[in-house]
Design a protein around this motif. Structure first.
Motif, PDB file in Angstrom:
ATOM      1  N   TYR A 125       0.933  -1.184   0.059  1.00 17.95           N
ATOM      2  CA  TYR A 125      -0.058   0.028  -0.054  1.00 17.95           C
ATOM      3  C   TYR A 125       0.831   1.243   0.044  1.00 17.95           C
ATOM      4  CZ  TYR A 125      -4.208  -2.866   1.573  1.00 17.95           C
ATOM      5  OH  TYR A 125      -5.195  -3.712   1.322  1.00 17.95           O
ATOM      6  N   ASP A 126       0.401   2.323  -0.652  1.00 23.52           N
ATOM      7  CA  ASP A 126       0.986   3.662  -0.623  1.00 23.52           C
ATOM      8  C   ASP A 126       0.007   4.657  -0.866  1.00 23.52           C
ATOM      9  OD1 ASP A 126       4.201   4.466  -0.598  1.00 23.52           O
ATOM     10  OD2 ASP A 126       2.981   5.892  -1.330  1.00 23.52           O
ATOM     11  N   ARG A 127       0.119   5.892   0.018  1.00 23.63           N
ATOM     12  CA  ARG A 127      -0.730   6.816  -0.309  1.00 23.63           C
ATOM     13  C   ARG A 127      -0.638   7.442  -1.380  1.00 23.63           C
ATOM     14  NH1 ARG A 127       0.057  12.335   0.212  1.00 23.63           N
ATOM     15  NH2 ARG A 127       2.398  12.159   0.904  1.00 23.63           N
ATOM     16  N   LEU A 128       0.536   7.514  -2.227  1.00 21.25           N
ATOM     17  CA  LEU A 128       0.692   8.315  -3.502  1.00 21.25           C
ATOM     18  C   LEU A 128       0.254   7.286  -4.546  1.00 21.25           C
ATOM     19  CD1 LEU A 128       3.857  10.247  -2.777  1.00 21.25           C
ATOM     20  CD2 LEU A 128       1.591  11.187  -2.952  1.00 21.25           C
ATOM     21  N   PRO A 129       0.038   7.823  -5.946  1.00 21.48           N
ATOM     22  CA  PRO A 129      -0.135   6.706  -6.701  1.00 21.48           C
ATOM     23  C   PRO A 129       0.858   6.100  -7.573  1.00 21.48           C
ATOM     24  CG  PRO A 129      -1.238   8.861  -7.299  1.00 21.48           C
ATOM     25  CD  PRO A 129      -0.157   9.007  -6.133  1.00 21.48           C
ATOM     26  N   MET A 130       2.192   6.506  -7.133  1.00 27.29           N
ATOM     27  CA  MET A 130       3.412   6.060  -7.526  1.00 27.29           C
ATOM     28  C   MET A 130       4.359   5.384  -6.438  1.00 27.29           C
ATOM     29  SD  MET A 130       3.671   9.201  -6.929  1.00 27.29           S
ATOM     30  CE  MET A 130       5.077  10.473  -6.172  1.00 27.29           C
ATOM     31  N   PRO A 131       5.101   4.455  -6.721  1.00 29.81           N
ATOM     32  CA  PRO A 131       5.967   3.659  -5.633  1.00 29.81           C
ATOM     33  C   PRO A 131       7.394   4.269  -5.560  1.00 29.81           C
ATOM     34  CG  PRO A 131       6.069   2.248  -7.463  1.00 29.81           C
ATOM     35  CD  PRO A 131       5.029   3.433  -7.815  1.00 29.81           C
ATOM     36  N   TYR A 132       8.260   3.763  -4.929  1.00 28.69           N
ATOM     37  CA  TYR A 132       9.696   3.853  -4.678  1.00 28.69           C
ATOM     38  C   TYR A 132       9.968   5.025  -3.769  1.00 28.69           C
ATOM     39  CZ  TYR A 132       9.584   1.125  -9.119  1.00 28.69           C
ATOM     40  OH  TYR A 132       9.157   0.133  -9.937  1.00 28.69           O
ATOM     41  N   GLY A 133       9.378   5.679  -2.937  1.00 30.58           N
ATOM     42  CA  GLY A 133       9.413   6.557  -1.973  1.00 30.58           C
ATOM     43  C   GLY A 133      10.650   7.398  -2.371  1.00 30.58           C
ATOM     44  N   LEU A 134      11.803   7.415  -1.445  1.00 28.25           N
ATOM     45  CA  LEU A 134      13.004   8.556  -1.802  1.00 28.25           C
ATOM     46  C   LEU A 134      13.683   8.078  -2.616  1.00 28.25           C
ATOM     47  CD1 LEU A 134      14.008   9.352   2.126  1.00 28.25           C
ATOM     48  CD2 LEU A 134      12.605  10.633   0.564  1.00 28.25           C
ATOM     49  N   VAL A 135      13.884   6.870  -3.454  1.00 25.07           N
ATOM     50  CA  VAL A 135      14.384   6.813  -4.505  1.00 25.07           C
ATOM     51  C   VAL A 135      13.921   7.541  -5.659  1.00 25.07           C
ATOM     52  CG1 VAL A 135      14.772   5.102  -6.630  1.00 25.07           C
ATOM     53  CG2 VAL A 135      15.085   4.382  -3.931  1.00 25.07           C
TER      54      VAL A 135
ATOM     55  N   ALA B  42      11.742  10.424  -5.012  1.00 20.41           N
ATOM     56  CA  ALA B  42      11.688  11.802  -4.596  1.00 20.41           C
ATOM     57  C   ALA B  42      12.661  12.388  -3.875  1.00 20.41           C
ATOM     58  CB  ALA B  42      10.250  11.856  -3.863  1.00 20.41           C
ATOM     59  N   GLY B  43      13.615  11.585  -3.444  1.00 21.22           N
ATOM     60  CA  GLY B  43      14.752  12.023  -2.666  1.00 21.22           C
ATOM     61  C   GLY B  43      16.254  11.925  -3.214  1.00 21.22           C
ATOM     62  N   VAL B  44      16.322  10.950  -4.254  1.00 21.94           N
ATOM     63  CA  VAL B  44      17.640  10.929  -4.841  1.00 21.94           C
ATOM     64  C   VAL B  44      17.813  12.006  -5.983  1.00 21.94           C
ATOM     65  CG1 VAL B  44      19.068   9.715  -6.380  1.00 21.94           C
ATOM     66  CG2 VAL B  44      17.835   8.551  -4.719  1.00 21.94           C
TER      67      VAL B  44
ATOM     68  N   THR C 168      14.683  18.928   2.878  1.00 20.19           N
ATOM     69  CA  THR C 168      14.067  17.827   2.597  1.00 20.19           C
ATOM     70  C   THR C 168      12.734  18.303   1.615  1.00 20.19           C
ATOM     71  OG1 THR C 168      14.380  17.005   4.827  1.00 20.19           O
ATOM     72  CG2 THR C 168      12.534  16.150   3.575  1.00 20.19           C
ATOM     73  N   ASP C 169      12.241  19.504   1.797  1.00 20.70           N
ATOM     74  CA  ASP C 169      11.201  20.008   1.047  1.00 20.70           C
ATOM     75  C   ASP C 169      11.777  20.533  -0.367  1.00 20.70           C
ATOM     76  OD1 ASP C 169       9.297  19.306   2.979  1.00 20.70           O
ATOM     77  OD2 ASP C 169       9.205  21.464   3.976  1.00 20.70           O
ATOM     78  N   LEU C 170      12.762  21.072  -0.278  1.00 21.83           N
ATOM     79  CA  LEU C 170      13.479  21.545  -1.554  1.00 21.83           C
ATOM     80  C   LEU C 170      13.678  20.421  -2.462  1.00 21.83           C
ATOM     81  CD1 LEU C 170      14.470  24.193  -2.820  1.00 21.83           C
ATOM     82  CD2 LEU C 170      16.699  23.200  -2.292  1.00 21.83           C
ATOM     83  N   VAL C 171      14.106  19.171  -1.833  1.00 16.38           N
ATOM     84  CA  VAL C 171      14.572  18.029  -2.525  1.00 16.38           C
ATOM     85  C   VAL C 171      13.367  17.399  -3.245  1.00 16.38           C
ATOM     86  CG1 VAL C 171      15.326  15.737  -2.485  1.00 16.38           C
ATOM     87  CG2 VAL C 171      16.543  17.631  -1.256  1.00 16.38           C
ATOM     88  N   GLY C 172      12.163  17.247  -2.367  1.00 16.98           N
ATOM     89  CA  GLY C 172      11.028  17.096  -2.877  1.00 16.98           C
ATOM     90  C   GLY C 172      10.434  17.819  -4.131  1.00 16.98           C
ATOM     91  N   TRP C 173      10.828  18.932  -3.762  1.00 16.56           N
ATOM     92  CA  TRP C 173      10.119  20.095  -4.868  1.00 16.56           C
ATOM     93  C   TRP C 173      10.987  19.924  -6.314  1.00 16.56           C
ATOM     94  CZ3 TRP C 173      13.289  24.384  -6.480  1.00 16.56           C
ATOM     95  CH2 TRP C 173      12.723  25.195  -7.480  1.00 16.56           C
ATOM     96  N   TYR C 174      12.112  20.020  -6.264  1.00 16.96           N
ATOM     97  CA  TYR C 174      12.862  19.631  -7.492  1.00 16.96           C
ATOM     98  C   TYR C 174      12.798  18.249  -8.079  1.00 16.96           C
ATOM     99  CZ  TYR C 174      17.368  18.530  -5.035  1.00 16.96           C
ATOM    100  OH  TYR C 174      18.423  18.113  -4.253  1.00 16.96           O
TER     101      TYR C 174
ATOM    102  N   HIS D 193       8.010  15.718  -6.200  1.00 18.20           N
ATOM    103  CA  HIS D 193       6.910  15.121  -5.418  1.00 18.20           C
ATOM    104  C   HIS D 193       5.641  15.929  -5.328  1.00 18.20           C
ATOM    105  CE1 HIS D 193       5.077  14.029  -1.518  1.00 18.20           C
ATOM    106  NE2 HIS D 193       5.962  12.834  -1.599  1.00 18.20           N
ATOM    107  N   PRO D 194       4.448  15.270  -5.524  1.00 14.95           N
ATOM    108  CA  PRO D 194       3.160  15.847  -5.512  1.00 14.95           C
ATOM    109  C   PRO D 194       2.823  16.906  -4.455  1.00 14.95           C
ATOM    110  CG  PRO D 194       2.913  13.621  -6.274  1.00 14.95           C
ATOM    111  CD  PRO D 194       4.294  13.722  -5.627  1.00 14.95           C
ATOM    112  N   ASP D 195       3.292  16.575  -3.145  1.00 16.75           N
ATOM    113  CA  ASP D 195       2.953  17.433  -2.179  1.00 16.75           C
ATOM    114  C   ASP D 195       4.080  18.656  -2.062  1.00 16.75           C
ATOM    115  OD1 ASP D 195       1.527  15.324  -1.475  1.00 16.75           O
ATOM    116  OD2 ASP D 195       2.429  14.489   0.119  1.00 16.75           O
ATOM    117  N   LYS D 196       4.893  18.656  -2.894  1.00 17.01           N
ATOM    118  CA  LYS D 196       5.744  19.690  -2.747  1.00 17.01           C
ATOM    119  C   LYS D 196       5.884  20.921  -3.650  1.00 17.01           C
ATOM    120  CE  LYS D 196       7.249  17.788   1.078  1.00 17.01           C
ATOM    121  NZ  LYS D 196       6.815  18.375   2.272  1.00 17.01           N
ATOM    122  N   GLN D 197       4.977  20.606  -4.849  1.00 24.53           N
ATOM    123  CA  GLN D 197       5.044  21.506  -5.973  1.00 24.53           C
ATOM    124  C   GLN D 197       4.569  23.043  -5.583  1.00 24.53           C
ATOM    125  OE1 GLN D 197       6.767  20.205  -8.705  1.00 24.53           O
ATOM    126  NE2 GLN D 197       7.280  18.951  -7.124  1.00 24.53           N
ATOM    127  N   ASP D 198       3.984  23.314  -4.674  1.00 22.68           N
ATOM    128  CA  ASP D 198       3.418  24.593  -4.142  1.00 22.68           C
ATOM    129  C   ASP D 198       4.512  25.351  -3.199  1.00 22.68           C
ATOM    130  OD1 ASP D 198       1.319  24.288  -5.853  1.00 22.68           O
ATOM    131  OD2 ASP D 198       0.059  23.672  -4.172  1.00 22.68           O
TER     132      ASP D 198
END
Length: 587
Positions: free
Chosen positions: A137-147, A149-151, A224-230, A233-238
């Motif tokens: 299960y995952d909250r988002l429609p795509m898997p792989y987590g920090l791979v 959205a973090g790398v 962390t938020d900046l990494v998600g932004w670039y 990550h759907p939660d960080k685009q704003d």
């Protein structure tokens, strides 16, 4: 010719198994394997067969003849390791242990909450057992987590671990429920009513605060938020990222800090060929940032970044992409620190390089701690103090303020002092560690944890493999003893529950449709992928692909609410490593 490992270990161990002369260390079962930054190839024993390079799922192993200039330091790093740890004699190793079999008969189903590396390694280990099927299960429609959205986007070689995850997804008995928020759409109690075991692998989703005045000013952001932004990550685009400043300051000197510094000073043309999100790339291409200062409280030997990350930064300096300045203490002299470790030597080499006026610059500054952020409503500077290293009563090296302060002018401060786990709905929580209390992964019979929610935000992608194996061992113990609920056979009830609570959920086919569309869009622009960053668009793409398939001659449309195939329960094929090498043993 010898082969060289050029990035952090993924812990798949395929290279170790493939090597016919046992020249890759530390190997599974040897001290340091689970915590090693990278593995090392012994040049004196390597026969140049290339089996390790073929086996590596993340393409991290290269012949010395094909190393790029910035990868050359890995030759010396490999040689130095074997000077310290000869690993002689080298008897044949039985890398693959005897497969454990469940003593209790029946078919079992396990729910894994979280589709990042820890979740997929957990699923892989569980699926080595014929009696067990796994729903992830995952909250988002795509898997792989920090791979995903973090790398950093310029580290595509690290993201090659997605190939390994794709092989895990293909195993019979594996199924996704993506876009399902456990704790909101379905509760833990409901999962426990339908599964024999539930494993949470949700990671550590928050960053640690600095705890200094001014941290809430505009222009003070989480790295962390900046990494998600670039990374899209759907939660960080704003996220409001104002790059109209010539200097940015990153507090912390781990891998995330170096990633952020590298991206903020990167050539936009080079980033354009990566999978960086479109709007962040546009913002970075207009950025005024010319210098990024990376602050560390302690010295070079205590820095949190890994050697591969430092080698990567050195490579950019060698190629003339950026300048790197190393500054230690009040006099800025790296030689005063002493030490002859690899990290310090690389830093000394960086410090000795000449600078080019006008070139974007990363300043790696040690023995410096933040005091407060300056500004009325937005950041205009950061006050810092010098530090010195002392031993405390526990024998640990700590940084103590010297009392000397200065102000660094900046309009952007990024905190990168580590992740922290937040409380998870329905799970116990340790406020001190930010983790879920457990015994080797067991919270109680039937409920388990793996990954950062279990051990805290430590280690690399591959560190999750050993962590997952420990947790799976506890699950098997409880399945054998009958301590779990034993309700994992009613597959139809699970699908009905999820379909009712989250009608738009995606399965593996839905994720594959998103992945294919991103790659198709990326190919048109000369990029590995062009990421979809809005959940609504991901769902539209997935459902559109499903509807297209349903209209093909002879196709039977699936139910409207389901996107993705359901794997048959209870198959339990061997893990990816065992599939690849056919349970091959040495000796």
């Amino acid at each position: 010719m010898t082969y060289v490992v050029t990035q952090s270990c993924c812990a798949d161990a395929s290279c170790v198994i493939a090597c016919p002369v046992n020249c890759i260390h530390p190997a599974p079962g040897e001290p340091g394997f689970a915590t090693a930054e990278i593995l090392y190839v012994d040049a004196n024993s390597c026969v140049g067969c290339g089996a390790c390079a073929t086996a590596c799922p993340v393409e991290a192993i290269k012949p010395d003849s094909s190393l790029t200039p910035d990868e050359q330091p890995f030759l010396a790093i490999n040689a130095e390791y074997y000077e310290c740890f000869p690993h002689q004699p080298r008897p044949p190793l039985a890398i693959v242990p005897r497969q454990r079999r469940l003593a209790r008969e029946g078919s079992f189903r396990v729910a894994v909450v979280g589709a990042g590396p820890a979740g997929l390694y957990t699923a892989d280990d569980l699926l080595t057992h014929p009696e067990i099927s796994v729903d992830v299960y995952d909250r988002l429609p795509m898997p792989y987590g920090l791979v995903r959205a973090g790398v950093a986007p310029d580290h595509q070689h690290t993201k090659a671990v997605e190939k390994l995850f794709g092989q895990i997804e293909q195993q019979p008995g594996f199924r996704y429920f993506l876009g399902v928020d456990v704790g909101h759409d379905v509760s833990l109690a409901e999962l426990e009513a339908h599964y024999d075991a539930v494993v949470y692998t949700v990671g550590a989703s928050a960053d640690r605060p600095l705890g200094i005045p001014g941290e809430d000013l505009v222009g003070s952001l989480s790295a962390t938020d900046l990494v998600g932004w670039y990374n899209g990550h759907p939660d960080k685009q704003d996220l409001l990222v104002d790059l109209d400043t010539e200097r940015a300051v990153v507090v912390g000197n781990g891998n995330v800090a170096l990633d952020v510094a590298r991206i903020l000073t990167a050539d936009p043309t080079a980033l354009e060929t990566t999978d960086i999100a479109a709007l962040p790339w546009a913002a970075l291409s207009r950025s005024s940032v010319r210098e990024v200062v990376v602050l560390g409280r302690r010295g070079p030997s205590e820095a949190a970044f890994t050697v591969p990350e430092l080698v990567g930064l050195s490579g950019l300096a060698e190629a003339g992409v950026i300048d790197v300045v190393v500054h230690v203490g009040s006099d800025g002299d790296l030689d005063t620190m002493g030490g002859d470790d690899i990290r310090t030597r690389l830093l000394k080499d960086l410090a000795a390089r000449p600078r080019t006026p006008g070139r974007r610059t990363v300043v790696v500054r040690f023995l410096t701690a933040p005091v407060r952020l300056l500004g009325d409503t937005r950041v205009t500077g950061i006050e810092v103090t010098g530090t010195r290293l002392e031993r405390n009563a526990d024998g640990r090296t700590v940084a103590v303020s010297t009392g000397e302060t200065e102000v660094i002018e900046t309009g952007l401060v990024l905190r990168a002092v580590g992740y922290r786990g937040l409380p998870v709905t329905d799970l116990p929580y340790d406020e001190v560690t930010g983790t879920v209390p457990h015994d080797q992964g067991r919270v109680r019979p039937g409920l388990y944890v793996a990954g950062w929610v279990k051990r805290g935000p430590t280690g690399f992608i591959g560190s999750n493999k050993g962590c997952a194996q420990e947790t799976v061992a506890r699950i098997l113990d409880d399945l054998d003893s009958g301590a779990t609920t034993g309700r994992g056979a009613d597959d139809g009830a699970i699908v009905a529950l999820v379909s009712e609570r989250s009608p738009q959920f995606l399965g593996l086919d839905g994720w594959r449709a998103i992945d294919a569309e991103e790659r198709r869009r990326g190919e048109r622009r000369g990029r590995p992928r062009a990421k979809l960053v809005e959940v609504s668009e991901m769902l539209r793409v997935a459902h559109s692909a499903r509807d297209t398939d349903a209209r093909r001659p002879g196709a039977t449309p699936p139910p409207r609410q389901r996107v993705g195939a359901t794997s048959p329960p209870g198959r339990g094929y061997p893990s990816v490593t065992r599939l690849r090498w056919g349970l091959r043993r040495r000796g």
